[in-house]
Design an enzyme around this catalytic site. Sequence first.
Site, PDB file in Angstrom:
ATOM      1  N   SER A  57     -40.601  -3.360  10.568  1.00 41.90           N
ATOM      2  CA  SER A  57     -40.332  -4.675  11.159  1.00 41.90           C
ATOM      3  C   SER A  57     -41.174  -4.876  12.402  1.00 41.90           C
ATOM      4  O   SER A  57     -41.486  -3.914  13.120  1.00 41.90           O
ATOM      5  CB  SER A  57     -38.853  -4.718  11.547  1.00 41.90           C
ATOM      6  N   TYR A  88     -31.416  -0.779  16.009  1.00 41.51           N
ATOM      7  CA  TYR A  88     -32.025  -1.104  14.703  1.00 41.51           C
ATOM      8  C   TYR A  88     -33.530  -0.851  14.756  1.00 41.51           C
ATOM      9  O   TYR A  88     -34.101  -0.170  13.890  1.00 41.51           O
ATOM     10  CB  TYR A  88     -31.743  -2.573  14.338  1.00 41.51           C
ATOM     11  N   LYS A 109     -36.184   2.000  12.787  1.00 42.91           N
ATOM     12  CA  LYS A 109     -37.427   1.696  12.055  1.00 42.91           C
ATOM     13  C   LYS A 109     -38.580   2.533  12.615  1.00 42.91           C
ATOM     14  O   LYS A 109     -39.401   3.074  11.860  1.00 42.91           O
ATOM     15  CB  LYS A 109     -37.757   0.198  12.160  1.00 42.91           C
TER      16      LYS A 109
END
Length: 348
Positions: free
Chosen positions: A137, A161, A165
């Site tokens: 992302s 989050y 990643k």
Amino acid sequence: MAPTTEHDQSARPSTLLITGGAGYIGSHTCVALQAAGYRLVVLDNFCNSQPETLDRVERISGQRLTAVHGDVRDRALLDRVLSEQAIAGVIHFAGLKAVGESSEKPLDYYENNVAGSVTLLQAMQAAGVKTLVFSSSATVYGMPQFLPYTEAHPLAPVNPYGRTKLMVEDMLRDLQQADAAWRIAILRYFNPVGAHPSGLIGEDPQGIPNNLMPFIAQVAGGRRAFLNIWGNDYDTPDGTGVRDYIHVDDLAAGHVAALQHLQRGAGSVTLNLGSGVGHSVLEVAQAFEAACGRPIARQFAPRRAGDLPAFWADSSLAQQVLGWRAASSLTQMCEDTWRFQRGLQTAS
Ligand code: NAD
Ligand code: UD1
């Protein structure tokens, strides 16, 4: 025509394992992969999707796929799938993606996104399957030090989050370093929106949508009274937040291109997948009004905690390496979102 690899020059189409393939991006990518001639095995635990979505994928493509209801953290299941299905490569979408929730339940995110990826990679290594496309992302970049973000921008995510990643990305770089046989594409998505033009698949978040486009779609459909625009005092042309929205079908096409690049043996890559254009919240609301022919009631509200003012992609590397670029306009993204939203409302 079926894609072939250096090692597989037969006419037999390669079979791919798609984790999280029933989800929003996964389902659109399944349609694109089937159109490109791949056979698919989809592994999903349906924690954020419906099995019926896979029936819809089959309806769109006119081709069957193999659905496995299971979890990427289940090593025995992965071993079985990888050995029984002659998997040539994996696209790994499965994971949790709500930024706010990742701060409230960080261990769920590290477990699902990081430990899940470790288990998947171990199973792949044991089975000798070393071709992987990974869903990363733009959130890995964090506070912009320059814009547009290029792949060389420093990596400093600002929430759990995003850190999951980055951890998986780091793990993949280490793995590639340790064993050059791995073929890995790390794809950093910007803001995926839109839906398949059939209106059969799209994004249908549970509860109150966090993201802008699904929220606007629900306002247009009468499910929400008005849009809160989180901040109109940013240093942007109209004061509202600016993002790089990319049609989910363009994103899906990027996965096919990345996979074919890996299968050609053209080397591992890390690429931004964005449109390269920034649009403000007001621009998106106005484009949606034009697409649906209804007003989007809205009001300005304070900034959302943790939001960045503006970011968009430099996607020229993906164009250079894959010959891919995002083609859809904001109008197209809004029209396709609206068609899907209307279908949802007719069905309910
Ligand atoms: P999604 O929630 O719609 O899809 C994820 C799918 O994975 C769901 O079908 C879910 O049921 C499944 N899943 C979750 N955990 C699983 C597990 N442990 N085992 C098996 N299946 C599991 O999300 P999406 O928007 O399609 O995103 C796909 C991937 O892309 C995610 O990894 C996400 O972090 C990443 N990503 C998404 C965005 C975005 O804005 N949508 C942006 C950047 C990156
Ligand atoms: C969010 C995630 C990001 C993820 C991305 C794509 C956060 C902090 N970040 O980012 O990690 O990669 O989605 O899935 O959640 N907006 C409103 N009103 C709304 C909703 C959004 O004004 O009801 C604004 C936001 O302030 C922002 C823009 O719309 O300026 C886009 O928001 P959103 O769709 O949530 O995406 P991101 O903020 O980019």
